[in-house]
Enzyme design. Structure first.
Site, short mmCIF file in Angstrom:
data_model
loop_
_atom_site.label_atom_id
_atom_site.label_comp_id
_atom_site.label_asym_id
_atom_site.label_seq_id
_atom_site.Cartn_x
_atom_site.Cartn_y
_atom_site.Cartn_z
N ASN A 196 -7.35 -2.57 14.13
CA ASN A 196 -8.75 -2.91 13.83
C ASN A 196 -8.85 -4.12 12.90
OD1 ASN A 196 -7.89 -1.82 11.45
ND2 ASN A 196 -9.30 -0.09 11.43
N HIS B 147 -7.06 -4.52 10.11
CA HIS B 147 -6.79 -4.27 8.69
C HIS B 147 -5.48 -4.89 8.24
CE1 HIS B 147 -4.78 -0.14 9.64
NE2 HIS B 147 -3.84 -0.89 9.17
N ASP C 56 0.82 -1.21 0.00
CA ASP C 56 0.00 0.00 0.00
C ASP C 56 0.85 1.26 0.00
OD1 ASP C 56 0.97 -0.38 2.57
OD2 ASP C 56 -0.98 -0.54 3.53
N GLU D 71 -9.59 -1.74 5.25
CA GLU D 71 -10.22 -1.41 6.52
C GLU D 71 -11.47 -2.27 6.73
OE1 GLU D 71 -8.74 0.46 8.53
OE2 GLU D 71 -8.13 2.40 7.73
C1 GLP Z 1 -0.47 0.62 8.58
C2 GLP Z 1 -0.17 -0.20 7.33
C3 GLP Z 1 -0.37 -1.66 7.58
C4 GLP Z 1 0.33 -2.06 8.86
C5 GLP Z 1 -0.36 -1.37 10.01
C6 GLP Z 1 0.20 -1.74 11.37
O1 GLP Z 1 -1.77 1.12 8.61
N1 GLP Z 1 -0.92 0.20 6.18
O2 GLP Z 1 0.12 -2.40 6.46
O3 GLP Z 1 0.29 -3.43 9.03
O4 GLP Z 1 -0.23 0.02 9.83
O5 GLP Z 1 1.30 -0.95 11.68
P1 GLP Z 1 2.26 -1.23 12.87
O6 GLP Z 1 3.12 -2.36 12.45
O7 GLP Z 1 3.04 0.04 12.97
O8 GLP Z 1 1.44 -1.52 14.06
#
Ligand code: GLP
Length: 241
Positions: free
Chosen positions: A136, A138, A67, A143
């Protein structure tokens, strides 16, 4: 699902990096699906170490990131392209031409997403997709919603994701409101999936993802239907299982 529980973040990072290292050893021209977030920083550091030590090589590999924020150029220090350059690509022997991140600066959202989906297909599909997990549920920026999005698409970020990601920006106002993300269908087409999660704050969502019903309100729960998933957790993230 193959669930591996490790003692701490460092062990989780090494265990997850080993899955990617084994993939590269078995198939040097692998198409890797990569992820951003704070979770994979340690595993990328371990891959850099292994590459430096001559244990693995990315020279023949290709990559596709999950993404990217819409509206951020790759030079912005909060763009996912920038993250990948800093944490992995600049430090290993991968050909930067073979690394792909959705182009956040492309204004035509449909064109950006179609081009990305097509590029993945042309590369022969993803061999191993690395995933982090949002609070959440995702994955990528898919989402919680009422149906699983199939292909790469443009999403409006939820308020909770904007708040969660604002820690990396100067303020929540600076977090882009939209992003381009692989769809759930794109992710599920990967031949193997590696989900990596750490921290007590994600214990409940990990339980819902791995043990709860498969519903689009918990996007990562779809992984229960994938035939080849490895989940690497630290013991805090595994606490509610
Ligand atoms: C972002 C990314 C996700 C990632 C998530 C969790 O929103 N788009 O791909 O997995 O955050 O992030 P973290 O690893 O910092 O908790």
């Amino acid at each position: 699902m193959n669930v591996v529980v490790t003692e701490n973040y460092e062990e989780m990072s090494v265990a997850a990096a080993n899955v990617i290292a084994e993939q590269l050893k078995a198939k040097p021209d692998s198409v890797l699906g990569l992820a951003t977030g704070t979770t994979p920083i340690g595993l990328y550091a371990e891959l850099v170490r292994a590459c430096d030590a001559g244990e693995i090589s990315f020279a023949n590999a290709q990559s596709f990131n999950l993404d990217e924020y819409r509206g951020l150029p790759g030079t912005h220090d909060q763009s996912y392209r920038y993250f990948m350059q800093n944490n992995l690509f600049n430090h290993v022997d991968i050909d930067v031409e073979k690394t792909h991140v959705p182009d956040g600066s492309m204004e035509d959202a449909q064109a950006a997403c179609d081009a990305y989906e097509q590029a993945i297909a042309q590369a022969g599909g993803v061999d191993l997709q690395l995933l982090g997990l949002g609070h959440n549920g995702h994955i990528g920026f898919n989402e919680p919603c009422d149906s699983f999005p199939v292909t790469t698409h443009c999403v409006e970020l939820t308020e909770s994701t904007i708040q969660a990601n604002s820690r990396l920006f100067d303020s929540a106002d600076e977090v882009p409101r939209e992003a381009y993300t692989m769809g759930i269908g794109t992710i599920m087409k990967a031949r193997k999936i590696l989900l990596v999660v750490n921290g007590a704050g994600k214990a409940e969502i990990v339980r819902d993802v791995l043990r709860g019903p498969v519903v689009p309100q918990v996007p990562a729960s779809i992984l229960q239907l994938h035939p080849d998933v490895t989940v690497v957790l630290d013991k805090e993230a595994a606490a509610a299982l």
